[in-house]
Write an enzyme that holds these catalytic residues in place. Sequence first.
Site, PDB file in Angstrom:
ATOM      1  N   SER A   1       0.769  -1.409  -0.158  1.00 54.10           N
ATOM      2  CA  SER A   1       0.101  -0.038  -0.119  1.00 54.10           C
ATOM      3  C   SER A   1       0.916   1.259   0.003  1.00 54.10           C
ATOM      4  CB  SER A   1      -0.766   0.003   1.524  1.00 54.10           C
ATOM      5  OG  SER A   1      -1.869   0.939   1.186  1.00 54.10           O
TER       6      SER A   1
ATOM      7  N   TYR B   1      -4.509   8.753  -6.006  1.00 53.34           N
ATOM      8  CA  TYR B   1      -3.669   7.813  -5.773  1.00 53.34           C
ATOM      9  C   TYR B   1      -3.942   7.284  -3.949  1.00 53.34           C
ATOM     10  CZ  TYR B   1       0.870   5.558  -4.340  1.00 53.34           C
ATOM     11  OH  TYR B   1       1.858   4.771  -3.899  1.00 53.34           O
TER      12      TYR B   1
ATOM     13  N   LYS C   1      -5.488   3.628  -3.031  1.00 54.34           N
ATOM     14  CA  LYS C   1      -4.667   2.811  -1.989  1.00 54.34           C
ATOM     15  C   LYS C   1      -5.790   2.479  -0.493  1.00 54.34           C
ATOM     16  CE  LYS C   1      -0.629   2.180  -3.597  1.00 54.34           C
ATOM     17  NZ  LYS C   1      -0.093   0.843  -4.143  1.00 54.34           N
TER      18      LYS C   1
END
Length: 280
Positions: free
Chosen positions: A137, A151, A155
Amino acid sequence: MRTSSRVWFVTGASRGLGRAFTEAALAAGDRVVGASRDVSPLDDLAAAHPERLLALPLDVTDRQAVFAAVDAAVERFGRLDVVVNNAGALFTGMVEEFGEAEARAQLEVNFFGALWVSQAVLPRLRAQGAGHIVQISSIAALGGFPSTGLYSASKFALEGMSEALAAEAAAFGVKVSIVQPGGYWTDLYTSSTATTPDPAYDPLRAELEKQWAEGSVDSEPRLAAEALMALVDSDDPPLRLLLGSMVYDLAFDISRNRMATWAGWESVSRGAEKAVPAPR
C-alpha cells in the site's frame, strides 16, 4: 518461521521496491516469479539465477493475463507461497483536474491489478492450506493529501478490499498483510503522470513544492526488502505493517486527530441513532 525454500510471485518486480524484494528473496535461496510489463531489467538476475527466477511479462490490469501468469508460475515451480502485489503507478493532480481516463487508469493498476492477482492466487493457496499475500500500500492510505487524492483513493480501496480478504482467507490458512511504506528512492515519482494544471491551484502547488524541497527524505529500497523478509518469516504476521519512522509517527498523529474529532462530535453521532421497529 521459514523452514524451506519458498516460491514468490512478485508484481512490478523489475524496478524499485519490487526489484529489491526479488533480490532479497533470491538471496534467501527462494524461487521467484518476477512479473512486470517490461522484464528486461531482470535479465541480469535471470542470468545469475536461471533455475530460480522466472521473469514473466505481465500487465496486471489484464485479468485474463493475470490468471494465465499464475498458471504459468505454478506450472514452473509447483506452488506459490508468498504473493507480493507491488505493481503500482502514481497519477498526481488536484481532484478537480482529473479526467475520466486518468482517474480510471489510477484505479486500474493500484486497485484492480491487486484484486485480479489476489483472485488468481487464492484458489491455489486455499488448496495448499497455506500462503501469504502481501499488499504493498502506501503512506497515502493513511489520509488524503493535496495532489495525490486519486492515488490515495486507489490505496484506500486496496486496503478495504484486503481487510475483507484477510478475514475470508484466514479460515483456509492463508495470511494477508498490508504494508504501508514511506518514501524510498524508486522511480515512482519520476515516472508519475500529472494532470493538466489548473492555474487556480498554482499557490497550493507552490506551497507543496516548498514543503517537498524542505522535508522530503527517502530511504534505500533494500531496507524495505529487509522489513518484508522479517514479515514473511514471521509465524504471526500483522495485518498492517508501517515502514519508516516518518510514516509511523504520521499514522499515530492521524489516528489521534480522528479520535479527537469523533469524540468532539460524540453527542451528534449518538443522537443520530435510535432503534425503532421495522417500517411496515
